[in-house]
Motif scaffolding. Structure first.
Motif, PDB file in Angstrom:
ATOM      1  N   SER A 256       0.818  -1.220   0.000  1.00 50.39           N
ATOM      2  CA  SER A 256       0.000   0.000   0.000  1.00 50.39           C
ATOM      3  C   SER A 256       0.852   1.270   0.000  1.00 50.39           C
ATOM      4  O   SER A 256       0.534   2.233  -0.707  1.00 50.39           O
ATOM      5  N   VAL A 257       1.940   1.273   0.758  1.00 54.59           N
ATOM      6  CA  VAL A 257       2.788   2.469   0.801  1.00 54.59           C
ATOM      7  C   VAL A 257       3.533   2.652  -0.513  1.00 54.59           C
ATOM      8  O   VAL A 257       3.572   3.747  -1.082  1.00 54.59           O
ATOM      9  N   ALA A 258       4.118   1.581  -1.016  1.00 55.86           N
ATOM     10  CA  ALA A 258       4.859   1.664  -2.287  1.00 55.86           C
ATOM     11  C   ALA A 258       3.940   2.119  -3.417  1.00 55.86           C
ATOM     12  O   ALA A 258       4.339   2.924  -4.272  1.00 55.86           O
ATOM     13  N   ILE A 259       2.723   1.625  -3.428  1.00 55.62           N
ATOM     14  CA  ILE A 259       1.764   2.029  -4.465  1.00 55.62           C
ATOM     15  C   ILE A 259       1.452   3.516  -4.346  1.00 55.62           C
ATOM     16  O   ILE A 259       1.403   4.239  -5.347  1.00 55.62           O
ATOM     17  N   SER A 260       1.274   3.994  -3.112  1.00 57.59           N
ATOM     18  CA  SER A 260       0.996   5.418  -2.904  1.00 57.59           C
ATOM     19  C   SER A 260       2.153   6.281  -3.381  1.00 57.59           C
ATOM     20  O   SER A 260       1.950   7.328  -4.015  1.00 57.59           O
ATOM     21  N   VAL A 261       3.381   5.845  -3.085  1.00 53.94           N
ATOM     22  CA  VAL A 261       4.570   6.593  -3.526  1.00 53.94           C
ATOM     23  C   VAL A 261       4.646   6.602  -5.054  1.00 53.94           C
ATOM     24  O   VAL A 261       4.881   7.645  -5.683  1.00 53.94           O
ATOM     25  N   ALA A 262       4.433   5.436  -5.666  1.00 53.74           N
ATOM     26  CA  ALA A 262       4.529   5.337  -7.121  1.00 53.74           C
ATOM     27  C   ALA A 262       3.455   6.174  -7.813  1.00 53.74           C
ATOM     28  O   ALA A 262       3.706   6.777  -8.863  1.00 53.74           O
ATOM     29  N   PRO A 266       5.664   9.676 -10.259  1.00 49.80           N
ATOM     30  CA  PRO A 266       5.717   8.743 -11.402  1.00 49.80           C
ATOM     31  C   PRO A 266       7.127   8.403 -11.878  1.00 49.80           C
ATOM     32  O   PRO A 266       7.272   7.504 -12.705  1.00 49.80           O
ATOM     33  N   HIS A 267       8.144   9.079 -11.351  1.00 48.40           N
ATOM     34  CA  HIS A 267       9.519   8.727 -11.732  1.00 48.40           C
ATOM     35  C   HIS A 267      10.078   7.612 -10.844  1.00 48.40           C
ATOM     36  O   HIS A 267      11.138   7.055 -11.133  1.00 48.40           O
ATOM     37  N   MET A 268       9.381   7.273  -9.757  1.00 56.37           N
ATOM     38  CA  MET A 268       9.901   6.331  -8.769  1.00 56.37           C
ATOM     39  C   MET A 268       9.672   4.877  -9.172  1.00 56.37           C
ATOM     40  O   MET A 268       8.602   4.517  -9.674  1.00 56.37           O
ATOM     41  N   VAL A 269      10.670   4.034  -8.922  1.00 57.39           N
ATOM     42  CA  VAL A 269      10.533   2.583  -9.004  1.00 57.39           C
ATOM     43  C   VAL A 269      10.517   2.052  -7.573  1.00 57.39           C
ATOM     44  O   VAL A 269      11.429   2.347  -6.792  1.00 57.39           O
ATOM     45  N   CYS A 270       9.493   1.292  -7.245  1.00 59.74           N
ATOM     46  CA  CYS A 270       9.291   0.837  -5.867  1.00 59.74           C
ATOM     47  C   CYS A 270       9.282  -0.683  -5.800  1.00 59.74           C
ATOM     48  O   CYS A 270       8.547  -1.341  -6.542  1.00 59.74           O
ATOM     49  N   HIS A 271      10.092  -1.224  -4.915  1.00 56.27           N
ATOM     50  CA  HIS A 271      10.153  -2.668  -4.692  1.00 56.27           C
ATOM     51  C   HIS A 271       9.451  -2.980  -3.368  1.00 56.27           C
ATOM     52  O   HIS A 271       9.675  -2.298  -2.367  1.00 56.27           O
ATOM     53  N   ASP A 274       8.433  -9.043   0.999  1.00 52.74           N
ATOM     54  CA  ASP A 274       7.775  -9.705   2.120  1.00 52.74           C
ATOM     55  C   ASP A 274       7.830 -11.210   1.855  1.00 52.74           C
ATOM     56  O   ASP A 274       8.487 -11.649   0.895  1.00 52.74           O
ATOM     57  N   LEU A 275       7.125 -11.988   2.656  1.00 55.07           N
ATOM     58  CA  LEU A 275       7.122 -13.434   2.483  1.00 55.07           C
ATOM     59  C   LEU A 275       6.339 -13.824   1.227  1.00 55.07           C
ATOM     60  O   LEU A 275       5.538 -13.049   0.706  1.00 55.07           O
ATOM     61  N   ARG A 276       6.579 -15.035   0.741  1.00 52.18           N
ATOM     62  CA  ARG A 276       6.100 -15.473  -0.584  1.00 52.18           C
ATOM     63  C   ARG A 276       4.605 -15.274  -0.783  1.00 52.18           C
ATOM     64  O   ARG A 276       4.174 -14.635  -1.755  1.00 52.18           O
ATOM     65  N   ASP A 277       3.787 -15.800   0.110  1.00 46.21           N
ATOM     66  CA  ASP A 277       2.343 -15.711  -0.086  1.00 46.21           C
ATOM     67  C   ASP A 277       1.855 -14.270  -0.032  1.00 46.21           C
ATOM     68  O   ASP A 277       0.917 -13.885  -0.744  1.00 46.21           O
ATOM     69  N   THR A 278       2.483 -13.482   0.812  1.00 44.88           N
ATOM     70  CA  THR A 278       2.075 -12.085   0.969  1.00 44.88           C
ATOM     71  C   THR A 278       2.337 -11.289  -0.298  1.00 44.88           C
ATOM     72  O   THR A 278       1.459 -10.556  -0.781  1.00 44.88           O
ATOM     73  N   VAL A 279       3.548 -11.414  -0.858  1.00 41.04           N
ATOM     74  CA  VAL A 279       3.843 -10.631  -2.064  1.00 41.04           C
ATOM     75  C   VAL A 279       3.069 -11.156  -3.269  1.00 41.04           C
ATOM     76  O   VAL A 279       2.720 -10.387  -4.172  1.00 41.04           O
ATOM     77  N   ALA A 280       2.781 -12.454  -3.285  1.00 46.77           N
ATOM     78  CA  ALA A 280       1.979 -12.994  -4.386  1.00 46.77           C
ATOM     79  C   ALA A 280       0.586 -12.383  -4.379  1.00 46.77           C
ATOM     80  O   ALA A 280       0.047 -12.004  -5.429  1.00 46.77           O
ATOM     81  N   LYS A 281       0.004 -12.251  -3.195  1.00 50.37           N
ATOM     82  CA  LYS A 281      -1.319 -11.639  -3.096  1.00 50.37           C
ATOM     83  C   LYS A 281      -1.256 -10.170  -3.478  1.00 50.37           C
ATOM     84  O   LYS A 281      -2.132  -9.654  -4.184  1.00 50.37           O
ATOM     85  N   GLY A 282      -0.203  -9.465  -3.028  1.00 51.68           N
ATOM     86  CA  GLY A 282      -0.052  -8.063  -3.383  1.00 51.68           C
ATOM     87  C   GLY A 282       0.093  -7.858  -4.876  1.00 51.68           C
ATOM     88  O   GLY A 282      -0.528  -6.964  -5.468  1.00 51.68           O
ATOM     89  N   ALA A 283       0.895  -8.696  -5.515  1.00 47.22           N
ATOM     90  CA  ALA A 283       1.108  -8.582  -6.956  1.00 47.22           C
ATOM     91  C   ALA A 283      -0.178  -8.834  -7.733  1.00 47.22           C
ATOM     92  O   ALA A 283      -0.433  -8.194  -8.764  1.00 47.22           O
ATOM     93  N   SER A 284      -0.998  -9.743  -7.229  1.00 47.48           N
ATOM     94  CA  SER A 284      -2.239 -10.060  -7.936  1.00 47.48           C
ATOM     95  C   SER A 284      -3.237  -8.915  -7.898  1.00 47.48           C
ATOM     96  O   SER A 284      -4.134  -8.837  -8.735  1.00 47.48           O
ATOM     97  N   LEU A 290       0.756   0.168 -12.959  1.00 47.38           N
ATOM     98  CA  LEU A 290       1.897   0.300 -12.048  1.00 47.38           C
ATOM     99  C   LEU A 290       2.843  -0.903 -12.101  1.00 47.38           C
ATOM    100  O   LEU A 290       3.836  -0.926 -11.378  1.00 47.38           O
ATOM    101  N   ARG A 291       2.544  -1.865 -12.947  1.00 46.60           N
ATOM    102  CA  ARG A 291       3.297  -3.113 -12.899  1.00 46.60           C
ATOM    103  C   ARG A 291       4.753  -2.977 -13.319  1.00 46.60           C
ATOM    104  O   ARG A 291       5.579  -3.830 -12.990  1.00 46.60           O
ATOM    105  N   ASP A 292       5.074  -1.900 -14.042  1.00 41.48           N
ATOM    106  CA  ASP A 292       6.478  -1.716 -14.420  1.00 41.48           C
ATOM    107  C   ASP A 292       7.246  -0.888 -13.390  1.00 41.48           C
ATOM    108  O   ASP A 292       8.465  -0.753 -13.485  1.00 41.48           O
TER     109      ASP A 292
END
Length: 418
Positions: A256-262, A266-271, A274-284, A290-292
């Motif tokens: 949520s924070v990285a998305i708000s920053v991005a 719009p010049h920012m790249v945000c990584h 977190d743990l596997r299941d958590t980031v998989a859910k976030g990515a989905s 914003l995917r790039d």
């Protein structure tokens, strides 16, 4: 010679003066007076443009609390407050048997109807509901035997998020509180997150994190409790993101924070790490546009950092860990750090002596003890942050901490000098 004004008279005058300010504001804005009736406003809608009214509200709350204690007196204060050992029994039963959802908001019910709904007998319904009314403003009984919603139960009946939060606090937090002294006696000065009041309350040798991993229903409920906090809390407007090109949100959950920053920059790249299941859910859930620029990566912050970036951001991470583990988190960043990289820690700082009586101070100190009982972790005082960076590595230079206006969290910052 006029007698000196007593403290209770000072408090009484303050309450009258500041309450008058609040009342004048509500009248001017055509807002209803505060109430606990079922159709009351859920919170006072005081806008950010009126910090004077926000301050008046807090002043009244603090003064009322002090005045109540003074008029109670030391001897009675040393005794348990009203219904201490039964304090939350009614709330837990009301939630467990869904009594708040047993009738519609705007309608009324009876002890007999609640009994039929829940399977509890009428005597137990009556005692539980009346305990909830007198101690917590749960329900109202203006006519004997006729139960209506109060503002609190009306919210619970229709707001699943609030309901879940209260269940977590009653089922997970409350039972651990009575085990704090036992845990401190059994494991003196421990920094391990499985040697805790939470472990004793659950008759377990596991940490809270590991136990929830084994019990996914509890874990999911606990996760929803903390996922409500999606605010950037002053971060977007009070940090120079325009001067940065990249950031890593370490332990960033669903991003949520990285998305708000991005979105804002719009010049920012945000990584997001977190743990596997958590980031998989976030990515989905990530918006396609914003995917790039928002990239989700599996990462354990107790292992070496591999992403090189301008800023490494931690929101409410360090308060989950004792010093020895926070030092390790900072040390594991070092392999990826370039000269000038910034570490931004975004969380509460424990108040100093000058502000210990405030509402916010009470919340911060209560949270500090909460972290002790759950994880042997802690909130930190101002002086502890530079010490933590110094203990982690001599290459860190502590830059200071600041609290954005109206924010609960501080922006705590250090720079890597190598």
């Amino acid at each position: 010679m006029a007698a000196a004004t007593t403290r209770i008279a000072e408090l009484s005058s303050l309450i009258a003066r500041e309450t008058a300010k609040l009342d004048e504001f509500l009248r001017a804005e055509n807002l209803p007076t505060p109430s606990l009736d079922e159709n009351a406003l859920e919170s006072l809608p005081i806008p950010d443009r009126r910090p004077d009214i926000k301050e008046a509200r807090l002043s009244v709350m603090e003064a009322c609390s002090e005045l109540k204690d003074l008029l109670t007196g030391p001897k009675e204060l040393l005794r348990f407050p009203v219904a201490p050992w039964t304090q939350y029994a009614s709330i837990k039963a009301i939630l467990r048997f869904k009594l708040d959802q047993s009738f519609e908001v705007g309608q009324s019910t009876s002890f007999e109807a609640m009994s039929e709904f829940s399977g509890l007998n009428v005597m137990n319904i009556r005692r539980i509901v009346r305990h909830g009314i007198i101690n917590h403003h749960f329900f109202k009984e203006d006519v004997p035997g006729i139960i209506t919603h109060s503002a609190l139960t009306a919210i619970l009946a229709g707001n699943e998020s609030m309901r879940n939060s209260l269940i977590v606090e009653i089922d997970e937090f409350w039972p651990t509180a009575v085990k704090v002294a036992d845990a401190m006696e059994r494991w003196p000065n421990s920094e391990e997150n499985n040697e805790t009041a939470f472990a004793l309350a659950n008759n377990s040798q596991k940490s809270m994190f590991d136990l929830f991993a084994d019990e996914p229903v509890r874990g999911e409920r606990f996760g929803r409790y903390f996922s409500q906090d999606k605010t950037a809390d002053g971060l977007l407007d009070n940090y120079p993101w325009a001067e940065k090109a990249s950031m890593v949100d370490v332990g960033g959950s669903h991003g949520s924070v990285a998305i708000s920053v991005a979105e804002r920059f719009p010049h920012m790249v945000c990584h997001v790490q977190d743990l596997r299941d958590t980031v998989a859910k976030g990515a989905s859930r990530l918006p396609a546009d914003l995917r790039d620029r928002v990239l989700f990566r599996e990462h354990d912050f107790f292992t070496d950092q591999t992403v090189v970036a301008d800023v490494y951001y931690f929101k409410s991470i360090f308060h989950n860990w004792a010093d020895k583990y926070c030092i390790k988190i900072l040390q594991k960043l070092v392999p990826a750090l370039k000269k000038g990289a910034r570490i931004v820690i975004h969380e509460r700082i424990l108040p100093g002596l000058e502000s210990l009586t405030t509402v916010d101070a009470r919340r911060a100190i209560n949270l500090d003890v909460g972290m002790l009982q759950l994880l042997n972790a802690q909130q930190r005082e101002m002086h502890e942050w530079p010490e933590l960076f110094c203990r982690a590595h001599s290459g860190y230079r502590y830059l200071g901490a600041r609290q954005p206006p109206g924010a609960t969290r501080w922006i705590i910052e250090a720079e890597w000098e190598g």
